[in-house]
Scaffold this motif. Structure first.
Motif, PDB file in Angstrom:
ATOM      1  N   MET A 211       0.829  -1.215   0.000  1.00 43.23           N
ATOM      2  CA  MET A 211       0.000   0.000   0.000  1.00 43.23           C
ATOM      3  C   MET A 211       0.861   1.262   0.000  1.00 43.23           C
ATOM      4  SD  MET A 211      -3.208   0.374   2.564  1.00 43.23           S
ATOM      5  CE  MET A 211      -4.860   0.205   1.975  1.00 43.23           C
ATOM      6  N   LYS A 212       0.484   2.255  -0.819  1.00 46.08           N
ATOM      7  CA  LYS A 212       1.246   3.509  -0.845  1.00 46.08           C
ATOM      8  C   LYS A 212       0.984   4.303   0.430  1.00 46.08           C
ATOM      9  CE  LYS A 212       3.006   3.496  -5.105  1.00 46.08           C
ATOM     10  NZ  LYS A 212       2.709   4.121  -6.348  1.00 46.08           N
ATOM     11  N   LYS A 213       2.006   5.103   0.785  1.00 45.51           N
ATOM     12  CA  LYS A 213       1.915   5.875   2.022  1.00 45.51           C
ATOM     13  C   LYS A 213       1.749   7.369   1.680  1.00 45.51           C
ATOM     14  CE  LYS A 213       4.566   6.314   6.073  1.00 45.51           C
ATOM     15  NZ  LYS A 213       5.609   5.990   6.936  1.00 45.51           N
ATOM     16  N   LEU A 214       0.661   7.951   2.108  1.00 42.03           N
ATOM     17  CA  LEU A 214       0.388   9.344   1.739  1.00 42.03           C
ATOM     18  C   LEU A 214       0.283  10.249   2.955  1.00 42.03           C
ATOM     19  CD1 LEU A 214      -2.444   9.033  -0.964  1.00 42.03           C
ATOM     20  CD2 LEU A 214       0.027   8.947  -1.305  1.00 42.03           C
ATOM     21  N   LEU A 215       0.728  11.474   2.760  1.00 37.10           N
ATOM     22  CA  LEU A 215       0.530  12.526   3.759  1.00 37.10           C
ATOM     23  C   LEU A 215      -0.660  13.369   3.301  1.00 37.10           C
ATOM     24  CD1 LEU A 215       1.644  14.206   6.209  1.00 37.10           C
ATOM     25  CD2 LEU A 215       2.940  15.530   4.524  1.00 37.10           C
ATOM     26  N   VAL A 216      -1.654  13.529   4.163  1.00 38.18           N
ATOM     27  CA  VAL A 216      -2.826  14.347   3.805  1.00 38.18           C
ATOM     28  C   VAL A 216      -2.883  15.561   4.723  1.00 38.18           C
ATOM     29  CG1 VAL A 216      -5.351  14.429   3.745  1.00 38.18           C
ATOM     30  CG2 VAL A 216      -4.158  12.411   2.882  1.00 38.18           C
ATOM     31  N   LEU A 217      -3.018  16.730   4.123  1.00 43.83           N
ATOM     32  CA  LEU A 217      -3.141  17.971   4.908  1.00 43.83           C
ATOM     33  C   LEU A 217      -4.521  18.563   4.648  1.00 43.83           C
ATOM     34  CD1 LEU A 217      -0.018  17.985   3.422  1.00 43.83           C
ATOM     35  CD2 LEU A 217       0.257  19.599   5.272  1.00 43.83           C
ATOM     36  N   HIS A 218      -5.318  18.679   5.687  1.00 46.78           N
ATOM     37  CA  HIS A 218      -6.642  19.295   5.544  1.00 46.78           C
ATOM     38  C   HIS A 218      -6.538  20.759   5.966  1.00 46.78           C
ATOM     39  CE1 HIS A 218      -8.616  15.494   4.748  1.00 46.78           C
ATOM     40  NE2 HIS A 218      -8.113  14.974   5.849  1.00 46.78           N
ATOM     41  N   THR A 219      -6.954  21.662   5.084  1.00 51.35           N
ATOM     42  CA  THR A 219      -6.768  23.098   5.385  1.00 51.35           C
ATOM     43  C   THR A 219      -8.083  23.878   5.489  1.00 51.35           C
ATOM     44  OG1 THR A 219      -6.612  23.829   3.084  1.00 51.35           O
ATOM     45  CG2 THR A 219      -4.567  23.025   4.110  1.00 51.35           C
ATOM     46  N   GLY A 220      -9.220  23.195   5.267  1.00 54.78           N
ATOM     47  CA  GLY A 220     -10.513  23.891   5.353  1.00 54.78           C
ATOM     48  C   GLY A 220     -11.171  24.030   3.993  1.00 54.78           C
ATOM     49  N   GLY A 221     -12.098  24.986   3.858  1.00 52.16           N
ATOM     50  CA  GLY A 221     -12.842  25.156   2.604  1.00 52.16           C
ATOM     51  C   GLY A 221     -14.152  24.391   2.642  1.00 52.16           C
ATOM     52  N   THR A 222     -14.922  24.496   1.585  1.00 51.28           N
ATOM     53  CA  THR A 222     -16.250  23.877   1.511  1.00 51.28           C
ATOM     54  C   THR A 222     -16.195  22.365   1.742  1.00 51.28           C
ATOM     55  OG1 THR A 222     -17.054  25.617   0.074  1.00 51.28           O
ATOM     56  CG2 THR A 222     -18.251  23.551  -0.038  1.00 51.28           C
ATOM     57  N   ILE A 223     -15.104  21.735   1.317  1.00 49.99           N
ATOM     58  CA  ILE A 223     -14.955  20.284   1.516  1.00 49.99           C
ATOM     59  C   ILE A 223     -15.039  19.930   3.009  1.00 49.99           C
ATOM     60  CG2 ILE A 223     -12.399  20.332   1.565  1.00 49.99           C
ATOM     61  CD1 ILE A 223     -12.504  17.667  -0.076  1.00 49.99           C
ATOM     62  N   SER A 224     -14.726  20.894   3.879  1.00 51.43           N
ATOM     63  CA  SER A 224     -14.746  20.627   5.327  1.00 51.43           C
ATOM     64  C   SER A 224     -16.008  21.186   5.994  1.00 51.43           C
ATOM     65  CB  SER A 224     -13.519  21.272   5.976  1.00 51.43           C
ATOM     66  OG  SER A 224     -13.665  22.680   5.981  1.00 51.43           O
ATOM     67  N   MET A 225     -16.913  21.746   5.197  1.00 54.70           N
ATOM     68  CA  MET A 225     -18.084  22.465   5.757  1.00 54.70           C
ATOM     69  C   MET A 225     -19.382  21.675   5.606  1.00 54.70           C
ATOM     70  SD  MET A 225     -17.272  26.322   4.430  1.00 54.70           S
ATOM     71  CE  MET A 225     -15.664  27.058   4.671  1.00 54.70           C
ATOM     72  N   SER A 226     -20.443  22.182   6.240  1.00 52.41           N
ATOM     73  CA  SER A 226     -21.792  21.596   6.094  1.00 52.41           C
ATOM     74  C   SER A 226     -22.818  22.731   6.014  1.00 52.41           C
ATOM     75  CB  SER A 226     -22.189  20.756   7.298  1.00 52.41           C
ATOM     76  OG  SER A 226     -21.169  19.929   7.698  1.00 52.41           O
ATOM     77  N   GLU A 227     -23.967  22.369   5.470  1.00 54.36           N
ATOM     78  CA  GLU A 227     -25.082  23.320   5.396  1.00 54.36           C
ATOM     79  C   GLU A 227     -25.821  23.281   6.734  1.00 54.36           C
ATOM     80  OE1 GLU A 227     -27.643  23.747   1.557  1.00 54.36           O
ATOM     81  OE2 GLU A 227     -28.798  22.565   2.999  1.00 54.36           O
ATOM     82  N   ASN A 228     -26.149  24.447   7.283  1.00 52.30           N
ATOM     83  CA  ASN A 228     -26.896  24.454   8.552  1.00 52.30           C
ATOM     84  C   ASN A 228     -28.408  24.446   8.279  1.00 52.30           C
ATOM     85  OD1 ASN A 228     -27.628  27.073   7.943  1.00 52.30           O
ATOM     86  ND2 ASN A 228     -26.167  28.025   9.348  1.00 52.30           N
ATOM     87  N   LYS A 229     -29.210  24.502   9.331  1.00 54.66           N
ATOM     88  CA  LYS A 229     -30.663  24.343   9.155  1.00 54.66           C
ATOM     89  C   LYS A 229     -31.282  25.513   8.385  1.00 54.66           C
ATOM     90  CE  LYS A 229     -31.858  25.909  13.887  1.00 54.66           C
ATOM     91  NZ  LYS A 229     -31.444  27.268  13.581  1.00 54.66           N
ATOM     92  N   ASP A 230     -30.578  26.642   8.334  1.00 55.80           N
ATOM     93  CA  ASP A 230     -31.091  27.791   7.563  1.00 55.80           C
ATOM     94  C   ASP A 230     -30.639  27.747   6.098  1.00 55.80           C
ATOM     95  OD1 ASP A 230     -32.244  28.916   9.878  1.00 55.80           O
ATOM     96  OD2 ASP A 230     -30.255  29.683  10.467  1.00 55.80           O
ATOM     97  N   GLY A 231     -29.864  26.732   5.754  1.00 50.88           N
ATOM     98  CA  GLY A 231     -29.419  26.602   4.359  1.00 50.88           C
ATOM     99  C   GLY A 231     -28.103  27.309   4.056  1.00 50.88           C
ATOM    100  N   TYR A 232     -27.428  27.821   5.083  1.00 57.57           N
ATOM    101  CA  TYR A 232     -26.138  28.485   4.857  1.00 57.57           C
ATOM    102  C   TYR A 232     -24.988  27.518   5.120  1.00 57.57           C
ATOM    103  CZ  TYR A 232     -28.892  32.730   4.745  1.00 57.57           C
ATOM    104  OH  TYR A 232     -29.823  33.679   4.413  1.00 57.57           O
ATOM    105  N   VAL A 233     -23.904  27.704   4.390  1.00 54.48           N
ATOM    106  CA  VAL A 233     -22.757  26.792   4.513  1.00 54.48           C
ATOM    107  C   VAL A 233     -21.802  27.324   5.574  1.00 54.48           C
ATOM    108  CG1 VAL A 233     -20.818  25.737   3.275  1.00 54.48           C
ATOM    109  CG2 VAL A 233     -23.016  26.047   2.119  1.00 54.48           C
TER     110      VAL A 233
END
Ligand SMILES: NC(=O)C[C@H](N)C(=O)O
Length: 321
Positions: free
Chosen positions: A1-23
């Motif tokens: 298996m290849k070994k990868l370093l993953v860095l999470h920095t934020g952005g929409t990929i890390s977000m969710s929509e709230n009950k009012d429909g805003y991200v």
């Protein structure tokens, strides 16, 4: 298996929509530790910071670069994946491309729809980025952007649509490759240049878009505010309105490098037109012509060039590549 370093920095990929429909931002990145991804590679995840990408600064980008260098010097990684907001994703990708001297794949990805919206593309893009980072053909191609089943070079890719999931495109050149359910196909080889590794975060380069009647005062601002360089998104093939020229002359008289790109979406600036403010005159004055970058990328390139002490002819050559 290849070994990868993953860095999470934020952005929409890390977000969710709230009950009012805003991200909105989450405390936990929803794609972090995804079981499907763990089956593809041995992953070490780190979270250097979590910001919406309009909050990204040169300092964040440089911090990311240093973090990557630190980790790949300590351990044997086969590749690096960075999740990032899409608004400035192309800038971080290009900055890393200019300054990271590594041959393992470094891949950025993100999402246009947050994690709990219908048609969320974050996990899908993340999986595609991990698969590409594991592909032997992704090596030595510089920093790549994987999005919507396409692989783009950091140099050419740009965000072209405010909301569509196929937002990342490479005008003039197209993607380097495509991703299918079972395979990864590279069709083009990017031209690679030796990275420059010094970064001076105090260097200030401004960016301005030309338009009919562009006011010379706006260009004068950059010398008064002690900018180290200026990028102008010029008209068409690289021309400016006469109204801007006195401000430009002042910048050049103070030896502040001025780099020209075009505000056109496609094509490269050239010194064709011999009228007042035309490309010929701008070139004669000492304005540097860039080889096909957009304004936001030329800005980072000039910061990197000045950080590494490139001036006059060396600067012109650097921008011709
Ligand atoms: N799609 C996105 O990620 C956009 C978001 N505003 C960001 O850049 O953080």
């Amino acid at each position: 298996m290849k070994k990868l370093l993953v860095l999470h920095t934020g952005g929409t990929i890390s977000m969710s929509e709230n009950k009012d429909g805003y991200v909105t931002t989450n405390n936990e990145n929803p794609v972090s530790n995804a079981a499907t991804v763990q089956q593809l590679a041995e992953i070490t995840e780190i979270h250097p910071f979590q910001v919406p990408s309009p909050h990204m600064t040169l300092h964040h980008m440089n911090d990311l670069r240093k973090t990557i260098i630190l980790h790949i010097n300590e351990d044997n990684y086969d590749g690096v994946v960075i999740t990032h907001g899409t608004d400035t994703l192309e800038e971080t990708a290009y900055f890393l491309d200019l300054t990271l001297n590594v041959s393992i794949p470094v891949i950025l990805t993100g999402a246009m729809r947050s994690s709990n919206e219908i048609g969320a593309d974050g996990l899908y893009n993340y999986i595609a980025a991990v698969r590409t980072a594991c592909d032997v053909n992704a090596k030595g191609k510089g920093v790549l952007v994987v999005f919507n089943d396409e692989i783009h070079s950091a140099k050419n890719v740009t965000k072209t649509h405010t909301s569509n999931t196929s937002t990342f495109q490479s005008p003039n050149y197209g993607p380097l490759g495509i991703i299918t359910k079972n395979n990864i196909y590279f069709h083009h080889l990017p031209v690679r240049h030796q990275p420059l590794v010094k970064v001076d975060e105090s260097i200030k380069v401004g960016l301005i878009k030309a338009h009919a009647d562009l006011d010379a005062e706006l260009l004068r601002f950059f010398s008064e505010a002690h900018y180290n360089g200026v990028i102008i998104e010029a008209l068409g093939q690289g021309n400016l309105p006469p109204s801007a020229l006195s401000g430009l002359n002042e910048l050049l008289a103070q030896h502040i490098p001025v780099v020209l790109v075009s505000r056109c979406f496609n094509g490269i600036v050239s010194n064709n037109y011999q009228y007042e403010g035309g490309g010929y005159e701008l070139h004669q004055k000492g304005v540097i012509f860039s080889n096909g970058l957009n304004g936001q990328k030329a800005r980072l390139k000039l910061i990197v060039a000045l950080s590494n002490g490139l001036h006059s002819e060396k600067l012109t050559t650097y921008f011709s590549r």
